[in-house]
Write an enzyme that holds these catalytic residues in place. Structure first.
Site, mmCIF file in Angstrom:
data_model
loop_
_atom_site.group_PDB
_atom_site.id
_atom_site.type_symbol
_atom_site.label_atom_id
_atom_site.label_comp_id
_atom_site.label_asym_id
_atom_site.label_seq_id
_atom_site.Cartn_x
_atom_site.Cartn_y
_atom_site.Cartn_z
ATOM 1 N N LYS A 22 0.841 -1.206 0.000
ATOM 2 C CA LYS A 22 0.000 0.000 0.000
ATOM 3 C C LYS A 22 0.872 1.251 0.000
ATOM 4 O O LYS A 22 0.666 2.172 -0.787
ATOM 5 C CB LYS A 22 -0.877 0.009 1.248
ATOM 6 N N ASN A 23 1.901 1.259 0.844
ATOM 7 C CA ASN A 23 2.701 2.475 1.005
ATOM 8 C C ASN A 23 3.714 2.678 -0.113
ATOM 9 O O ASN A 23 4.490 3.630 -0.085
ATOM 10 C CB ASN A 23 3.364 2.484 2.379
ATOM 11 N N ARG A 92 -5.547 10.518 4.761
ATOM 12 C CA ARG A 92 -4.632 11.539 5.243
ATOM 13 C C ARG A 92 -3.363 11.578 4.408
ATOM 14 O O ARG A 92 -2.801 12.619 4.135
ATOM 15 C CB ARG A 92 -4.328 11.239 6.723
ATOM 16 N N CYS A 116 -4.837 12.060 12.346
ATOM 17 C CA CYS A 116 -5.482 10.784 12.013
ATOM 18 C C CYS A 116 -5.553 10.017 13.335
ATOM 19 O O CYS A 116 -5.253 10.533 14.398
ATOM 20 C CB CYS A 116 -4.680 10.021 10.967
ATOM 21 N N ARG A 121 -0.779 14.647 12.583
ATOM 22 C CA ARG A 121 0.170 14.227 11.536
ATOM 23 C C ARG A 121 0.646 15.509 10.855
ATOM 24 O O ARG A 121 0.211 15.861 9.775
ATOM 25 C CB ARG A 121 -0.517 13.277 10.552
ATOM 26 N N PRO A 122 1.530 16.253 11.519
ATOM 27 C CA PRO A 122 1.974 17.520 10.925
ATOM 28 C C PRO A 122 2.658 17.280 9.579
ATOM 29 O O PRO A 122 3.144 16.169 9.293
ATOM 30 C CB PRO A 122 2.970 18.046 11.957
ATOM 31 N N ILE A 123 2.663 18.317 8.770
ATOM 32 C CA ILE A 123 3.366 18.218 7.482
ATOM 33 C C ILE A 123 4.377 19.348 7.365
ATOM 34 O O ILE A 123 4.727 19.789 6.262
ATOM 35 C CB ILE A 123 2.377 18.228 6.292
ATOM 36 N N ASP A 124 4.860 19.810 8.515
ATOM 37 C CA ASP A 124 5.815 20.931 8.513
ATOM 38 C C ASP A 124 7.078 20.601 7.718
ATOM 39 O O ASP A 124 7.614 21.444 6.991
ATOM 40 C CB ASP A 124 6.169 21.329 9.964
ATOM 41 N N LEU A 125 7.530 19.345 7.799
ATOM 42 C CA LEU A 125 8.757 18.977 7.065
ATOM 43 C C LEU A 125 8.501 19.006 5.549
ATOM 44 O O LEU A 125 9.353 19.421 4.761
ATOM 45 C CB LEU A 125 9.229 17.586 7.495
ATOM 46 N N ASP A 306 4.639 0.247 12.088
ATOM 47 C CA ASP A 306 3.403 -0.378 11.604
ATOM 48 C C ASP A 306 3.300 -1.838 12.010
ATOM 49 O O ASP A 306 2.207 -2.392 12.057
ATOM 50 C CB ASP A 306 3.319 -0.284 10.080
ATOM 51 N N ILE A 328 7.612 6.491 17.117
ATOM 52 C CA ILE A 328 7.229 7.217 15.903
ATOM 53 C C ILE A 328 5.913 7.972 16.067
ATOM 54 O O ILE A 328 5.829 9.171 15.815
ATOM 55 C CB ILE A 328 7.139 6.251 14.690
ATOM 56 N N ARG A 398 -8.488 -0.455 4.666
ATOM 57 C CA ARG A 398 -7.554 0.528 4.095
ATOM 58 C C ARG A 398 -6.275 -0.151 3.641
ATOM 59 O O ARG A 398 -5.638 0.284 2.682
ATOM 60 C CB ARG A 398 -7.202 1.586 5.158
HETATM 61 C C1 EPZ Z 1 4.339 6.684 6.386
HETATM 62 O O1 EPZ Z 1 3.573 7.696 7.019
HETATM 63 C C2 EPZ Z 1 3.379 5.520 6.226
HETATM 64 N N1 EPZ Z 1 2.252 5.935 5.380
HETATM 65 C C3 EPZ Z 1 2.876 5.113 7.611
HETATM 66 O O2 EPZ Z 1 1.981 4.035 7.450
HETATM 67 C C4 EPZ Z 1 4.070 4.674 8.451
HETATM 68 O O3 EPZ Z 1 3.619 4.332 9.746
HETATM 69 C C5 EPZ Z 1 5.065 5.842 8.540
HETATM 70 O O4 EPZ Z 1 5.440 6.260 7.201
HETATM 71 C C6 EPZ Z 1 6.325 5.473 9.308
HETATM 72 O O5 EPZ Z 1 6.945 4.394 8.679
HETATM 73 C C7 EPZ Z 1 2.416 5.931 4.047
HETATM 74 O O6 EPZ Z 1 3.486 5.661 3.536
HETATM 75 C C8 EPZ Z 1 1.196 6.286 3.240
HETATM 76 P P1 EPZ Z 1 6.439 9.929 8.603
HETATM 77 P P2 EPZ Z 1 4.170 9.191 7.090
HETATM 78 O O7 EPZ Z 1 6.384 11.178 7.814
HETATM 79 O O8 EPZ Z 1 4.883 9.516 5.839
HETATM 80 C C9 EPZ Z 1 6.268 13.094 12.141
HETATM 81 C C10 EPZ Z 1 -0.289 3.393 7.289
HETATM 82 O O9 EPZ Z 1 -1.474 3.524 7.580
HETATM 83 N N2 EPZ Z 1 6.253 14.120 11.077
HETATM 84 O O10 EPZ Z 1 7.650 9.090 8.533
HETATM 85 O O11 EPZ Z 1 3.114 10.104 7.533
HETATM 86 C C11 EPZ Z 1 4.907 12.433 12.260
HETATM 87 O O12 EPZ Z 1 4.059 13.177 13.087
HETATM 88 C C12 EPZ Z 1 0.648 4.445 7.763
HETATM 89 O O13 EPZ Z 1 0.157 2.452 6.607
HETATM 90 C C13 EPZ Z 1 6.382 15.466 11.423
HETATM 91 O O14 EPZ Z 1 6.505 15.818 12.590
HETATM 92 O O15 EPZ Z 1 5.210 8.994 8.270
HETATM 93 C C14 EPZ Z 1 5.235 11.095 12.863
HETATM 94 O O16 EPZ Z 1 5.333 11.243 14.262
HETATM 95 C C15 EPZ Z 1 0.465 4.664 9.254
HETATM 96 N N3 EPZ Z 1 6.335 16.410 10.440
HETATM 97 C C16 EPZ Z 1 6.609 10.791 12.307
HETATM 98 O O17 EPZ Z 1 7.134 12.028 11.800
HETATM 99 C C17 EPZ Z 1 6.201 16.073 9.120
HETATM 100 O O18 EPZ Z 1 6.181 16.978 8.258
HETATM 101 C C18 EPZ Z 1 6.578 9.744 11.190
HETATM 102 O O19 EPZ Z 1 6.047 10.360 10.101
HETATM 103 C C19 EPZ Z 1 6.072 14.701 8.792
HETATM 104 C C20 EPZ Z 1 6.110 13.749 9.784
#
Ligand code: EPZ
Length: 417
Positions: A22-23, A92, A116, A121-125, A306, A328, A398
């Site tokens: 999926k990812n 999301r 979520c 789930r911030p997107i600041d990065l 996950d 995480i 999902r």
């Molecule tokens: C991806 O989510 C996966 N989703 C997640 O699977 C997976 O758990 C996660 O990576 C970690 O491996 C998809 O690939 C679609 P991150 P993502 O950015 O990209 C913080 C599922 O349902 N963060 O690595 O959102 C965030 O809050 C999902 O299969 C910021 O602070 O994960 C979290 O604590 C669940 N600012 C941590 O980083 C940002 O701009 C991990 O986030 C982005 C992230």
């Protein structure tokens, strides 16, 4: 709303095919927005998150067809650069479309993705990186608008956290940017390598995917290609957990064993026997699962967040006490209250969970809280005495294709009503 009915206590035996990741599919579908023409993506699982992504592509003006695991996407015509709130709320991770739409259209508008089930789930990065590449950002009334009318320009980007989504969005935005982009502290997940392989097959110039430094040399335009998505390593971990907790033995087909190294080590510490071939994995459960001293979730290649709920579920029946540290997501443990309704003995404090193994679990009605937490309830219910009814199973749909059919074929007594 449909529910799962599981009559626990059956050992699982047999073979199961693991569906596409999926990812991986989600960012690759977003990447098709960069192509001018028709891309063909094989091994796409039938999941609600995949349907949500296809609906976004159609909303943007693309033509999409889904047939027997293959998605054909014609992105010749892109008439819109905005993802409306109703589509954003369905999934999301739609934020992953941001970089590709911005690069293709010079503009992108999404509604703030919000949190979520796992927490904010911030997107600041994502946003700060896209600004580094030359985008201007405005946020009001819950909408985030990015503009780069003169195109994007390559830059050096240092991620404070190896975010999977941010790494993917930067790659998608940088592929056709002018000049070179270097991502330092990039995420190294296999799904990022799969995305880079798809894009390089389309003519992109991406180097170092899978390491913590990814270099992208911008090209003027990329073409289309055919691509087969890698197997879903978390789905694999889920079926391994189902075999482990029921005392069974199963063969997983269509896996990439090297993607499961950290996961295999924990199953082996719990007493399972694992044998790997080039694209298959055999797992045999012990008569009694052993405790695991400590499971810490970290970025790849460490133990993935996950897979945490799935391992925690089997350890509720292990001999002894296991410790979990979730590094995480801050709300990853929401499913544990539901797990305790099945007789598990788990205490949580912040990012720590202490799992005291019990002799047996017993059936009870429970409710999914999120995708992997819901899968953990299914795993526990397979070993619980009696008939468990699990509701809110839309979370599970999902990320798991035909989980009822796949588990039934392994001998589980499970049905959806
Ligand atoms: C991806 O989510 C996966 N989703 C997640 O699977 C997976 O758990 C996660 O990576 C970690 O491996 C998809 O690939 C679609 P991150 P993502 O950015 O990209 C913080 C599922 O349902 N963060 O690595 O959102 C965030 O809050 C999902 O299969 C910021 O602070 O994960 C979290 O604590 C669940 N600012 C941590 O980083 C940002 O701009 C991990 O986030 C982005 C992230």
């Amino acid at each position: 709303m449909s529910k799962l009915i599981i009559n626990g206590g059956k050992k699982l035996f047999g073979a199961v095919n693991i569906h596409g990741a999926k990812n991986s599919v989600l960012p690759i579908l977003a990447a098709t927005v960069l192509c001018h023409g028709t891309s063909i993506i094989h091994n796409c699982p039938q999941l609600s998150d995949v349907s949500a992504s296809v609906n976004i592509l159609k909303h943007l003006g693309c033509k999409c067809f889904y047939k027997q695991g293959t998605i054909t996407v014609d992105t010749t015509e892109i008439k819109c650069s905005r993802i409306p709130d109703n589509l954003m709320r369905k999934m999301r991770s739609s934020v992953i479309f941001l970089g590709a739409i911005l690069a293709r259209c010079g503009n992108a508008v999404i509604s703030s993705p919000g949190g979520c089930e796992l927490g904010p789930r911030p997107i600041d990065l994502h946003i700060s990186a896209l600004k580094r590449l030359g985008a201007t950002v405005s946020e009001n009334h819950g909408l985030i608008e990015l503009n780069a009318p003169d195109g994007l320009v390559g830059a050096d980007i240092n991620l404070s956290f190896a975010s999977v989504g941010a790494t993917e969005n930067i790659i998608l935005a940088a592929v056709t940017a002018r000049g070179t982009t270097v991502i330092n502290n990039a995420a190294k997940e296999p799904e990022i390598v799969d995305l880079a392989n798809f894009l390089n097959s389309c003519g992109a110039r991406i180097f170092g995917a899978g390491t913590d430094t990814v270099t992208i040399y911008g090209v003027n335009q990329i073409n289309c290609c055919c691509h087969k998505v890698i197997p879903d390593r978390i789905a694999a971990a889920t079926y391994m957990a189902a075999a482990a907790i029921t005392g069974g033995e199963i063969l997983l087909k269509d896996v990439i064993p090297s993607h499961l190294n950290a996961i295999n080590s924990v199953f082996e510490e719990a007493g399972c026997t694992i044998k790997c071939d080039s694209n298959s994995l055999y797992i045999k459960a012990p008569c009694q699962l052993s405790r695991v001293s400590c499971v810490r979730t970290v970025v790849y290649p460490g133990f993935p967040t996950d897979a945490g709920p799935l391992i925690l579920a089997i350890l509720t029946k292990a001999n002894g006490t296991s410790l979990f540290v979730e590094n995480i997501f801050e709300n990853r443990f929401r499913y544990i209250d539901e797990l305790c309704r099945l007789g598990a003995n788990v205490k949580t404090e912040g990012k720590i969970a202490v799992v005291e193994g019990v002799n047996s679990l017993s059936a009870a009605p429970c409710k999914c809280t999120d995708l992997r937490g819901g899968a953990a309830l299914v795993v526990a219910a397979l070993a619980a005495k009696g008939t468990t009814v699990i509701s809110d199973i839309y979370h599970i749909k999902r990320g798991y294709e035909n989980i009822t059919q796949r588990l039934s074929a392994l001998g589980a007594e499970i049905k959806e009503i």
